[in-house]
Design an enzyme around this catalytic site. Structure first.
Site, PDB file in Angstrom:
ATOM      1  CB  CYS A 132      -0.916   0.023   1.228  1.00 25.39           C
ATOM      2  SG  CYS A 132      -2.244  -1.192   1.173  1.00 25.39           S
ATOM      3  CG  LEU A 133       0.556   4.095  -3.180  1.00 24.00           C
ATOM      4  CD1 LEU A 133      -0.165   5.116  -4.045  1.00 24.00           C
ATOM      5  CD2 LEU A 133       1.997   3.939  -3.659  1.00 24.00           C
TER       6      LEU A 133
END
Length: 349
Positions: A132-133
């Site tokens: 995930c960013l």
């Protein structure tokens, strides 16, 4: 006589304000009403404000756009084929009825603001979602289903909780938590991630955030399986074989120096799928110098053969199993020229 257009214009432009609701949650910025958690409220979309001079034209346009909007969703994806929970299906239908991408974005941010806070003991490595960013942590508990129906007696359902340091990502997490809470582990396993397209939320996401969303759902499915196994709710684990099966789960592997893609693939699949068996063979040397492979250019890695056995594949078709693996590997898949996959459930071995 003096024309009476002024009176007509005033009366047609004024109407009582009413909030636009998404599964009982008011749309951000539009006459916000109080949020009644868990209450089923039908989505309501305000009719366009018109004058008498344009009423017929605007009526035709709004009717036409409404038909196109809903028929497009029905043509692209049949919601019944996505195996959604009732709460998730309601939210997908409501989100898809919003033609404005900016409003959908605002709604996700509003849902993020309503996500209950968690304590620091939730923010641990075991609960972190990879790929995930933003940083995302999610966990769950398994609890008896509440209700007056005798048929629900003994049924165990999952309740999630989590947090993210990114607002949009937190909104996606809130959507998943609200949509999956109260469902059984089996129901959660069958949810098809394509509902994000049906809800038209994917239009709001960058490729990185879309990949993060898929990873969140995959982790939440695995969390539900783990909770079921630990709570004794997994019917296919008998008293004699349960402990043996749990102890057979692969938890580590021997990293290879100079092979970052191999190490990333193994780490990701072991962490999320918790396989009982996994073998990854690097066949890149048989295709030396293969043009167009980013993996070959970076580390001499381009072709792999994967054999994996995991409970997460139970009930999934061959195509769905492959899609799940592609989804989990995310950006790594873009560097691989070829990945041969043999994915089985323990019952098929």
């Amino acid at each position: 006589p003096r024309p009476r257009t002024e009176h007509t214009t005033i009366t047609t432009m004024r109407r009582p304000s009413k909030p636009l609701l998404i599964a009982g949650i008011p749309i951000a910025g539009l006459a916000l009403a109080s949020y009644h958690g868990g209450t089923s409220v039908s989505a309501w979309s305000p009719a366009p404000h018109t004058t008498a001079a344009t009423s017929r034209r605007s009526h035709k346009q709004s009717s036409s756009s409404s038909v196109v909007l809903h028929s497009a969703i029905e043509d692209e994806l049949d919601l019944s084929s996505l195996h959604l929970t009732p709460q998730l299906e309601m939210m997908v239908t409501a989100f898809s009825s919003i033609p404005d991408e900016k409003t959908r974005h605002k709604q996700l941010l509003y849902m993020a603001s309503k996500l209950p806070a968690v304590t620091d003991d939730v923010r641990i490595s075991e609960n972190k979602v990879p790929g995930c960013l933003s940083t995302v942590h999610v966990d769950c508990t398994l609890e008896p289903k509440e209700g007056d129906d005798d048929s629900d007696e003994g049924t165990m359902v999952v309740n999630y909780f989590g947090d993210s340091d990114g607002l949009l990502t937190k909104g996606l997490l809130a959507l998943l938590i609200r949509g999956l809470n109260g469902a059984t582990p089996e129901e959660i396993q069958h949810v098809d991630p394509q509902f994000i397209q049906a809800a038209k939320i994917s239009q709001t996401l960058t490729p990185g955030r879309n990949n993060g969303f898929l990873n969140m759902l995959a982790v939440m499915k695995k969390k539900a399986l783990d909770a079921a196994a630990e709570g004794g709710a997994a019917a296919d684990i008998d008293a004699d074989g349960g402990a043996e099966e749990q102890s057979a789960i692969v938890t580590s592997f021997e990293e290879i120096d100079g092979k970052p893609m191999y190490n990333t693939i193994m780490t990701t699949l072991i962490t999320i799928l918790k396989p009982t068996s996994i073998t990854l063979t690097d066949n890149s040397s048989q295709h030396a110098g293969h043009a167009g492979s980013k993996g070959w250019e970076e580390s001499g890695e381009s072709h792999f053969a994967l054999e994996i056995v995991a409970e997460a594949f139970e009930g999934l078709s061959l195509v769905k199993r492959h899609q799940l693996i592609y989804m989990l590997l995310g950006e790594t898949m873009q560097k691989i020229h070829a990945l041969e996959i043999k994915a089985k459930s323990p019952a098929e071995v």
